[in-house]
Design an enzyme around this catalytic site. Structure first.
Site, mmCIF file in Angstrom:
data_model
loop_
_atom_site.group_PDB
_atom_site.id
_atom_site.type_symbol
_atom_site.label_atom_id
_atom_site.label_comp_id
_atom_site.label_asym_id
_atom_site.label_seq_id
_atom_site.Cartn_x
_atom_site.Cartn_y
_atom_site.Cartn_z
ATOM 1 C CB CYS A 331 5.604 3.236 14.410
ATOM 2 S SG CYS A 331 5.411 2.374 12.831
ATOM 3 C CG HIS A 423 9.535 0.437 15.953
ATOM 4 N ND1 HIS A 423 8.497 0.670 16.828
ATOM 5 C CD2 HIS A 423 8.960 0.231 14.736
ATOM 6 C CE1 HIS A 423 7.352 0.599 16.179
ATOM 7 N NE2 HIS A 423 7.595 0.341 14.905
#
Length: 487
Positions: A331, A423
């Protein structure tokens, strides 16, 4: 409507989240339909539900312990700190904007209907709601704004309270008595027992103090819960994993401890291998020469990239990458690995901000006002380089970011540098093992020597271990009488 019970604490990090998770598991084991609830949570470690809503991971853990799917109703208000004095405010799973602390407290009453609606909806579907407080109910400077956090929420939903203190930090008797003493009479009446949490040693030594505590507080000691050695996701930056001894093992992984690190539980699958070290480092000297560098997510990508640059960590990572050390960014960490990051609308930094990236991946990131939050799953395409064994393997996880980097594959990169927006990507069966096996093959060590495990079965065992410790430490007869309003 469901019955309820609320766990409050004398301060942050006394173990409220795990106590609530343990109660959820116990009630499930006893055949009670149970759901967790926390009116307001402040954490950078968040999760995206199947419906695309964002919530704190503590309530995800509690839902898993209860054997139910995570639902944003369990955490209707989530605050994700962006600066020392401001947070992104998420209500009902959706972003309402960034607010400074004073603005949020002025507007807090606006969110009360959403909190009550979420609670009442859950209460209509379950037998017992296990509620977690936040911080301490005795923050006398914040009492007017309590609303739906501690005693304010207990009053709104008529919940009895068990108050927990952390003996591992010391001063537990002062914690508990001081908190009770600072409560208003009607608040004190809601406290039905106190809990001494994280105890190590012989309970008999505590007994004289426990008797005095009962006399001072006017309520029974509901239990002495031992320090729990269960591997369960932590919620926030106070996590003990950051303070673990930094010893390199057969495979050594260094996670860059960014100032605003988020979702560090992404790396928990690696920690469960006995001969793998996962070190959280924040200085070039501590970085040493790991086998793999992980750049984690962050709530403030541009600010943390500046820190990476100013602290000398960027130069250290680039030097190691140039010499062949593998690097994976998740991310915000993935965004840092690219060529540039810009924020034309001021979605994260000031409007018009632009900063060069680390230049290890060929992508450019642009921040937009709308946050992307979704669960995702599929199979990796052809992965080149070190992580080629991941090709064709299944993955699952969730995306939660405001930056856009174009149409990218689930795992981008080749050679030894990779990045992903997903994630939880290492949680899927076999993925973490494949990464470690590739590192072992290159290093010439035996992957079998790291140990193997079934992640799903392992997680269930940890929740049962937690439940065993909490059940053994609490007076469960008293707890059930509190739930049934018999005391």
């Amino acid at each position: 409507m469901a019955k309820n019970i609320m766990i409050q604490g004398t301060m942050s990090n006394v173990g409220k989240s795990l106590l609530a998770a343990g109660l959820c598991r116990i009630l499930r084991q006893d055949g009670v339909r149970t759901a967790p609830f926390k009116g307001q949570n402040m954490a950078l470690n968040s999760f995206i539900t199947a419906a695309g809503g964002e919530m704190g991971r503590a309530q995800v853990v509690q839902a898993e312990a209860a054997g139910i799917a995570p639902d944003v109703r369990m955490n209707p208000v989530l605050l994700k700190p962006t600066t020392d004095v401001g947070s992104q405010v998420i209500v009902g799973g959706e972003v309402k904007g960034n607010m400074r602390a004073m603005e949020y407290y002025r507007r807090k009453k606006e969110f009360l209907p959403a909190v009550l609606s979420a609670y009442e909806s859950l209460a209509a579907e379950y037998d017992v709601i296990v509620i977690e407080g936040a911080g301490s109910p005795a923050e006398i400077n914040l009492k007017d704004g309590d609303g739906f956090v501690n005693m304010g929420l207990a009053k709104l939903v008529d919940a009895p309270v068990l108050l927990a203190g952390d003996i591992d930090r010391g001063g537990v008797f002062a914690q508990l008595y001081g908190t009770v003493a600072l409560l208003e009479p009607e608040e004190r009446a809601r406290v039905k027992g106190v809990i001494v949490n994280k105890f190590r040693g012989d309970r008999a030594i505590l007994e004289p103090g426990l008797r005095m505590l009962e006399e001072l507080c006017g309520v029974p000691v509901a239990g002495v819960v031992p320090y729990v050695h269960a591997d369960i996701d932590d919620e926030d930056s106070l996590s003990g994993r950051f303070d673990r001894e930094a010893v390199s093992k057969r495979i050594d992984i260094a996670v860059i401890r960014l100032p605003r690190i988020s979702n560090f539980t992404d790396f928990a699958p690696f920690e469960r291998y006995e001969d793998v070290s996962v070190r959280y480092v924040d200085s070039p000297r501590a970085l040493r020469r790991p086998d793999l560098i992980l750049l984690p997510g962050t709530k403030s990508t541009i600010t943390d990239l500046r820190w990476l640059r100013q602290s000398g960590m960027e130069a250290a990572v680039l030097k190691l990458a140039d010499s062949g050390t593998a690097v994976i960014g998740i991310c915000g960490g993935y965004q840092m690995l690219g060529k540039s990051i810009s924020d034309p609308e001021g979605a994260e930094a000031g409007a018009g901000t632009e900063i060069a990236g680390m230049g290890l991946l060929d992508q450019e990131t642009v921040f937009r006002g709308e946050k992307l939050q979704t669960q995702t799953s599929g199979r990796f395409g052809a992965v080149e380089g070190l992580l080629a064994p991941l090709s064709g393997m299944g993955y699952q996880g969730y995306e939660i970011h405001m930056g856009r980097s174009g149409d990218r594959p689930p795992l981008e990169g080749r050679g030894r540098i990779y990045g992903t927006y997903i994630h939880g990507i290492f949680d899927a069966p076999g993925v973490a093992g494949a990464v470690l096996e590739a590192l072992c093959r290159e290093k010439g060590v035996d992957f079998a020597g790291l140990g193997r495990f079934d992640p799903a079965a392992y997680k269930e065992r940890q929740y049962d271990l937690l439940a065993d410790a909490v059940r053994g430490g609490l007076d469960m007869d008293l707890v059930y009488r509190v739930i049934n309003r018999e005391v």
